[in-house]
Design a protein around this motif. Structure first.
Motif: not given
Length: 712
Positions: A85-86, A135-137, A225-226, A233-234
């Motif tokens: 996922q992106v 981290d603002h995900l 993010l991926f 998420w990273d």
């Protein structure tokens, strides 16, 4: 093995650096490990006191001019197959109704085992809020808008560019986003057969990157993010999203560079071989004090010469940078090395608005095997992803005798193309008013106002049309409103004096006998400002028709309309109709009224006195203010007759013109019957105000279908 493939071949170090989110061990050749050791990237910045983001198609700060982006190629992040996922994290640069977006994807050859295998799959893309954490995900529980669509093996609705497809997607329902807020575009493949149905989302990628990863963007404001779902998420620090957001008003927000021609379009600079960036029609002036350029260095090419000049060769400046001051990136042994920034602080050059410029790069002392190498970022405007940072293109020449190509050569093609830009930018300060003084200095020295503290002189925002100044007072409308100098009661960002709302009321929405009519205020006799909302009411006329009414016999009583912004109405048409039942009564309408602050106005009325039984224009303070010209309509007013009226008020710099006509039938007179003006004389003339009705003496008085329409 879960393996991310790349469109640039073969930056294996990039794969190595993403092992953490692949979740599997991957063997990387020793050559790639050596390259990882040698390739270093340096980003140099000057932090100015006055920094602001430009509300435009990109997020490059106002202290930068050019193309402050760096990339080594295009990445393909697979969505699906193994639940990849992106998410694009994007800061909104403007408020508005977001209807959809355009992004880039890649898929082909359903029978292969490549990252682009499959027919694309069934995608859901959600606009979600930011979770507000460190981290603002993506906040997956706060879906603001979404769309689900299916790719096909023959996607006729896609626009192809090379081996990529760029798709405009509309949300099922628009969503109003707010300037300055973070949002995420979350891409998920929901196809039930992801082994065969998946595709990749494209972005820019760097082999090495700094923090922030791009000078043009804060990592918080634009990020890729991926994750392999359901893992976390990273943030992919080496990646930069490219996209366009579409708004209902036709506006957009974009990052429009989607690839780097790092192998198919690289070009050496040595001897007679040169490159340049052409910048056309500079939007506003800019005073540069530092230059940055992304390049590769092979061995020791000697000095790098940079020439900045206007397109006709005038106003030329040359900057020489020693080869020793330019970082080595391991390019002596690795042909696919990444690009590095180099910088020089001796620039002092003023770019002027509306002119064309060349930034040329040469290495006059380079010898065989010793050279600099340049390659452009690719613009994706033709695919519907806009947002390039300059108007212009990368250009090259291979020999002096060959001359400039008027574009760039890619691969084996001999046809120059103008959809690339070199990675070069300047630091400094805009000079939008072209006074050879940096805008920040103008502002700090109070020679230019900056009422909204966005580091752009107010006069430039007004001249460029980015801020309105409808009342021509030299202050942006937004500041007029914020300071209270101008009202904006309908909160549309335009001062009410310039944007009076239309008004119409046929009074049929109210019950008979209603007093204290919403939006109306009644005031006591003798032109008092004391409120008494019992003086006027709603009456039934003709059985079903509601009308504004009074039977009060007091002298000079009024009902004043107080809609949003009416107190500032200056040029307008006022229409409606009125009727009275007793010839000993007086009836009229008022306009340019100073209520609630002052009992002054002009009016169209009839009274019971002598020649005033004809409808005529009369000032409230007739003893001090006078009207010049024809004030009488010549229309005799009789009781129990409906009279239509039309009043036109035009406010100019020297006088307020008033025209009026009255008629008792269906046919409107072709000419104005009254035509007069107020120039103030020794008193202040009336130039703006609200409107209403006026009454005195005997009988019932009625008004209906009152309408006010502003005149631009």
């Amino acid at each position: 093995m879960k393996l991310l493939k790349w469109s640039m071949a073969p930056p294996l170090i990039a794969i190595k650096q993403h092992l953490a989110w692949f979740g599997e061990k991957l063997s990387v050749p020793a050559a790639a490990n050596r390259r990882a050791t040698r390739m270093k990237s340096t980003n140099l910045f000057v932090v100015l006191v006055c920094l602001a983001s430009t509300v435009a198609t990109s997020q490059a700060g106002d202290d930068k001019f050019g193309i402050p982006l760096k990339a080594d190629g295009k990445s393909n992040l697979r969505v699906g197959r193994w639940d990849g996922q992106v998410s694009y994290r994007i800061k909104a640069l403007r408020s508005g109704s977001l209807t959809g977006f355009t992004y880039a994807s890649r898929f082909n050859d359903p029978g292969s085992e490549a990252y682009s295998k499959g027919n694309g799959g069934e995608f859901t893309v959600r606009l979600v809020a930011d979770d507000g954490t460190q981290d603002h995900l993506p906040d997956e529980n706060t879906v603001l808008a979404s769309v689900t669509f299916t790719f096909t093996e023959d996607p006729g609705d896609l626009v192809y560019y090379a081996d990529s497809s760029h798709r405009q997607v509309d949300f099922d329902e628009p969503y109003d986003i707010e300037e300055g807020q973070l949002y995420h575009l979350w891409f998920e493949n929901i196809d039930t057969d992801q082994a065969n149905h998946f595709s990749s989302v494209n972005d820019l990628v760097q082999i090495e990157s700094g923090i922030p990863s791009q000078p043009a963007y804060d990592d918080l404001d634009l990020a890729v993010l991926f994750r392999w779902y359901p893992n976390s998420w990273d943030h992919l620090e080496h990646h930069t999203a490219f996209y366009t957001l579409h708004f209902a008003d036709g506006g957009s927000q974009s990052q429009g560079y989607g690839d780097a021609w790092s192998q198919s379009g690289d070009h050496p600079v040595e001897g007679e071989s040169e490159v340049r960036q052409v910048i056309e029609n500079v939007k506003e002036g800019f005073i540069a004090n530092k230059i940055h350029v992304a390049l590769r260095k092979f061995n020791d090419p000697g000095l790098l010469r940079i020439t900045i000049e206007e397109s006709d060769g005038s106003n030329s400046q040359t900057i020489d940078i020693s080869s020793n001051s330019i970082n080595s990136t391991g390019c002596e042994t690795e042909p696919n090395c990444g690009v590095d920034w180099t910088s020089n602080g001796s620039v002092s050059y003023t770019f002027e608005a509306s002119k064309d410029y060349h930034i040329e790069f040469s290495a006059p002392n380079a010898t065989s095997g010793n050279y600099y190498e340049f390659f452009p970022l690719q613009e994706y405007v033709t695919t519907g992803i806009s947002g390039t940072l300059v108007n212009g293109y990368a250009d090259l020449k291979e020999t002096d005798s060959g001359g400039w190509k008027d574009g760039w050569l890619r691969g084996s093609s001999s046809t120059p193309r103008q959809d690339g830009d070199l990675m070069v930018y300047f630091e400094g300060d805009p000079d939008c008013n072209a006074n050879d003084v940096a805008d920040s200095t103008d502002i700090s020295g109070d020679t230019s106002a900056d009422c909204n503290s966005n580091c752009i002189p107010d006069e430039c925002e007004i001249a460029q049309g980015t801020s309105g100044d409808c009342n021509s007072n030299g202050i942006p409308d937004s500041c007029d409103i914020a300071s209270g100098t101008s009202d904006d009661c309908d909160t549309n960002g335009v001062p009410d004096v310039c944007d009076p709302p239309d008004y119409f009321d046929d009074f049929e929405a109210y019950d008979t006998g209603t007093t204290g009519i919403p939006g109306w205020v009644d005031t006591e006799s003798n032109s008092s400002l004391v409120v008494d909302d019992s003086l006027f009411d709603i009456a039934s006329f003709g059985g079903t028709n509601g009308v504004l009414h009074t039977s009060n016999t007091l002298t000079n009583i009024h009902a004043h309309r107080t809609p949003c912004g009416s107190e500032g109405w200056s040029s307008f048409e006022y229409t409606g109709k009125m009727r009275f039942s007793n010839s000993s009564g007086g009836i009229g309408v008022t306009f340019l009224s100073g209520f609630p602050d002052e009992a002054v106005y002009h009016r169209l009325r009839r009274t019971k006195f002598g020649t005033d039984t004809k409808f005529h224009i009369s000032p409230s303070n007739a003893g001090t203010n006078t009207l010049e010209g024809t004030t009488s309509t010549g229309v005799e007013a009789y009781s129990n007759t409906w009279y239509n009226f039309k009043i036109q008020v035009t406010n100019t710099t020297s006088q307020t013109t008033i025209k009026a006509k009255v008629w008792d039938g269906l046919t409107e007179p072709g000419t104005w019957q009254a035509d007069c003006y107020d120039d103030g004389g020794t008193y202040d003339r009336l130039t703006e105000g609200t409107f209403g009705v006026w009454s005195m003496d005997q009988g019932d008085k009625y008004w209906d279908d009152l309408k006010v329409t502003p005149i631009p």
